[in-house]
Design an enzyme around this catalytic site. Structure first.
Site, PDB file in Angstrom:
ATOM      1  N   LYS A 125     -13.971 -16.529  23.562  1.00 39.41           N
ATOM      2  CA  LYS A 125     -13.977 -17.682  24.486  1.00 39.41           C
ATOM      3  C   LYS A 125     -14.700 -17.320  25.784  1.00 39.41           C
ATOM      4  O   LYS A 125     -15.295 -18.182  26.428  1.00 39.41           O
ATOM      5  CB  LYS A 125     -12.540 -18.153  24.769  1.00 39.41           C
ATOM      6  CG  LYS A 125     -11.843 -18.658  23.515  1.00 39.41           C
ATOM      7  CD  LYS A 125     -11.435 -20.125  23.578  1.00 39.41           C
ATOM      8  CE  LYS A 125     -11.217 -20.638  22.173  1.00 39.41           C
ATOM      9  NZ  LYS A 125     -10.570 -21.880  22.016  1.00 39.41           N
ATOM     10  N   LYS A 163     -15.331 -20.099  12.074  1.00 43.50           N
ATOM     11  CA  LYS A 163     -14.048 -20.720  11.754  1.00 43.50           C
ATOM     12  C   LYS A 163     -14.119 -22.218  12.073  1.00 43.50           C
ATOM     13  O   LYS A 163     -14.703 -22.589  13.102  1.00 43.50           O
ATOM     14  CB  LYS A 163     -12.994 -20.044  12.649  1.00 43.50           C
ATOM     15  CG  LYS A 163     -11.608 -20.579  12.538  1.00 43.50           C
ATOM     16  CD  LYS A 163     -10.749 -20.019  13.674  1.00 43.50           C
ATOM     17  CE  LYS A 163     -10.769 -20.926  14.882  1.00 43.50           C
ATOM     18  NZ  LYS A 163      -9.476 -21.160  15.520  1.00 43.50           N
ATOM     19  N   LYS A 170     -11.909 -27.114  16.566  1.00 37.13           N
ATOM     20  CA  LYS A 170     -12.007 -28.410  17.233  1.00 37.13           C
ATOM     21  C   LYS A 170     -13.180 -28.415  18.209  1.00 37.13           C
ATOM     22  O   LYS A 170     -13.884 -29.390  18.347  1.00 37.13           O
ATOM     23  CB  LYS A 170     -10.731 -28.695  18.031  1.00 37.13           C
ATOM     24  CG  LYS A 170      -9.485 -28.752  17.192  1.00 37.13           C
ATOM     25  CD  LYS A 170      -8.327 -29.248  18.053  1.00 37.13           C
ATOM     26  CE  LYS A 170      -7.015 -28.658  17.598  1.00 37.13           C
ATOM     27  NZ  LYS A 170      -6.746 -27.331  18.160  1.00 37.13           N
TER      28      LYS A 170
HETATM   29  N1  AQP Z   1     -10.241 -22.760  10.655  1.00 36.99           N
HETATM   30  C1  AQP Z   1      -8.946 -22.507  10.551  1.00 36.99           C
HETATM   31  N2  AQP Z   1      -8.427 -22.033   9.392  1.00 36.99           N
HETATM   32  C2  AQP Z   1      -7.090 -21.788   9.269  1.00 36.99           C
HETATM   33  N3  AQP Z   1      -6.208 -21.995  10.270  1.00 36.99           N
HETATM   34  C3  AQP Z   1      -6.675 -22.462  11.442  1.00 36.99           C
HETATM   35  N4  AQP Z   1      -6.079 -22.789  12.608  1.00 36.99           N
HETATM   36  C4  AQP Z   1      -7.000 -23.227  13.483  1.00 36.99           C
HETATM   37  N5  AQP Z   1      -8.208 -23.218  12.919  1.00 36.99           N
HETATM   38  C5  AQP Z   1      -8.037 -22.748  11.645  1.00 36.99           C
HETATM   39  C6  AQP Z   1      -4.645 -22.671  12.865  1.00 36.99           C
HETATM   40  O1  AQP Z   1      -4.202 -23.910  13.407  1.00 36.99           O
HETATM   41  C7  AQP Z   1      -3.124 -23.674  14.313  1.00 36.99           C
HETATM   42  C8  AQP Z   1      -3.337 -24.437  15.583  1.00 36.99           C
HETATM   43  O2  AQP Z   1      -4.528 -23.993  16.196  1.00 36.99           O
HETATM   44  P1  AQP Z   1      -4.825 -24.330  17.732  1.00 36.99           P
HETATM   45  O3  AQP Z   1      -5.084 -25.739  17.911  1.00 36.99           O
HETATM   46  O4  AQP Z   1      -3.727 -23.837  18.582  1.00 36.99           O
HETATM   47  O5  AQP Z   1      -6.028 -23.491  18.192  1.00 36.99           O
HETATM   48  P2  AQP Z   1      -7.136 -22.726  17.500  1.00 36.99           P
HETATM   49  O6  AQP Z   1      -6.630 -21.705  16.566  1.00 36.99           O
HETATM   50  O7  AQP Z   1      -7.978 -22.178  18.572  1.00 36.99           O
HETATM   51  O8  AQP Z   1      -7.840 -23.898  16.703  1.00 36.99           O
HETATM   52  P3  AQP Z   1      -9.222 -24.543  17.015  1.00 36.99           P
HETATM   53  O9  AQP Z   1      -9.366 -25.770  16.225  1.00 36.99           O
HETATM   54  O10 AQP Z   1     -10.283 -23.518  16.844  1.00 36.99           O
HETATM   55  O11 AQP Z   1      -9.091 -24.995  18.515  1.00 36.99           O
HETATM   56  P4  AQP Z   1     -10.095 -24.773  19.690  1.00 36.99           P
HETATM   57  O12 AQP Z   1     -11.434 -25.206  19.182  1.00 36.99           O
HETATM   58  O13 AQP Z   1      -9.562 -25.661  20.757  1.00 36.99           O
HETATM   59  O14 AQP Z   1     -10.066 -23.326  20.088  1.00 36.99           O
HETATM   60  C9  AQP Z   1      -3.054 -22.154  14.516  1.00 36.99           C
HETATM   61  O15 AQP Z   1      -1.974 -21.635  13.771  1.00 36.99           O
HETATM   62  C10 AQP Z   1      -4.355 -21.658  13.968  1.00 36.99           C
HETATM   63  O16 AQP Z   1      -4.234 -20.345  13.447  1.00 36.99           O
END
Ligand code: AQP
Length: 326
Positions: A111, A191, A194
């Site tokens: 990040k 990965k 969002k």
């Molecule tokens: N691509 C993924 N595959 C499997 N698990 C995933 N998770 C997120 N992306 C994947 C799991 O979803 C839960 C909630 O995630 P989060 O919203 O707290 O944040 P994150 O992991 O950072 O997900 P994003 O979508 O990538 O958000 P942004 O873009 O905002 O950083 C967690 O249990 C995560 O492991």
């Protein structure tokens, strides 16, 4: 009953990675555990975000959780900022967490690269707040995708450090790793995320889902229809594993390796299975959208119940750390 805690950020549309990597398993876990699920809005402001959209996205995240099958009768659902003890405990944990530990966190490094102009204390302290989220409820288990495993390990270290310095209050939480721990984005590289705009949203309409699947990157070595494929390196096959039954998976594996099936047909089969699972979720979400009052009440009740637990833990923490209590 053993306790579970997990959270999700209101940073954007909930996608297939969030769904199969987290939420779908959260639903199953409510059958066996005392589960607390949280929309972690304070985590979402560690990077640039749209002020006008945060509140709406917070509510929207909550109703998608419910639409995905989380029943407020079987678990607690609430918004992180509605229980201020999370940030209070974070401060205590900040004072026992070495900066070096935070600097080596993969998510912080990633990040920091993505947000060079805003590498702030909150971004570095993200896992400390996460440790407080988990430990304030004395959770035994934390179901997460692969990207969050390192943070849960840090929570365990924080608990250990606190307990050895101040006396045992916290359990050392264990990871429950998702069955689909890392779903890749439609770019086939990063990965699904969002904020990377490489996702398929749980609530997206069928036409858009198909368009994204149709154009999604597959096994890059399979250039022509007649080339033999390698399912183990194919992004689409990973998503198939989360949505399709064993019989179909075996068939695809065999046919892909012998070039008996082309990528488009494989994607069509996946689309049908994704559609079958997402259609009822989309319908429930539409109904909930018209009944925001219900979702607000669920969050209010969740915050009340979780607030009571959190206040009790903070009382113990204040006593243990020698804070003056009038
Ligand atoms: N691509 C993924 N595959 C499997 N698990 C995933 N998770 C997120 N992306 C994947 C799991 O979803 C839960 C909630 O995630 P989060 O919203 O707290 O944040 P994150 O992991 O950072 O997900 P994003 O979508 O990538 O958000 P942004 O873009 O905002 O950083 C967690 O249990 C995560 O492991």
């Amino acid at each position: 009953m053993k306790k579970i805690f997990s959270g999700i950020q209101p940073t954007g549309d909930i996608h297939l990675g969030n769904y199969v990597g987290a939420i779908r398993e959260w639903v199953h876990l409510t059958e066996e555990y005392d589960c607390i699920y949280c929309v972690v809005d304070y985590h979402a402001i560690t990077v640039e975000y749209n002020i006008e959209e945060l509140a709406r996205r917070t509510i929207e995240t909550a109703f998608v959780l419910i639409a995905c099958g989380l029943s407020p009768e079987k678990c607690k659902i609430f918004v992180q900022s509605h229980v201020p003890e999370h940030t209070e405990l974070t401060w205590i944990f900040n004072c026992i967490t070495p900066i070096g530990e935070l600097e080596r966190m993969t998510q912080f490094k990633d990040k920091s690269r993505q947000h060079r102009a805003n590498i702030n204390m909150g971004l570095m302290g993200y896992p400390v707040l996460q440790a407080a989220d988990i430990l304030i409820y004395k959770a035994d288990f934390v179901p997460v995708g692969e990207d969050q495993v390192q943070h849960v390990e840090l929570s365990r270290e924080v608990a250990r450090k606190f307990n050895s310095r101040y006396g045992t209050i916290f359990p050392e939480p264990q990871v429950i790793l998702s069955m689909a721990p890392r779903i890749l984005g439609v770019d086939g590289q990063s990965k699904m995320s969002k904020t990377l705009n490489n996702y398929i949203g749980v609530l997206e309409d069928e036409k858009d889902v198909w368009e994204k699947l149709r154009t999604a990157v597959t096994d890059v070595n399979r250039v022509r229809r007649t080339d033999k494929g390698n399912p183990e390196v194919c992004n689409i096959y990973t998503i198939h594993r989360a949505f399709s039954e064993n019989k179909m998976l075996l068939e695809i594996d065999r046919e892909c390796r012998s070039a008996g099936i082309g990528c488009i047909d494989c994607k069509k089969m996946l689309f049908e299975n994704v559609k079958k699972e997402l259609t009822p979720i989309r319908e429930r979400a539409l109904a909930l959208q018209k009944d925001t009052g219900y979702v607000i009440d669920v969050l209010k009740k969740g915050a009340q119940e979780c607030g009571a637990i959190a206040r009790k833990t903070m009382d113990e923490v204040r006593k243990a750390t020698g804070i003056y209590i009038p």
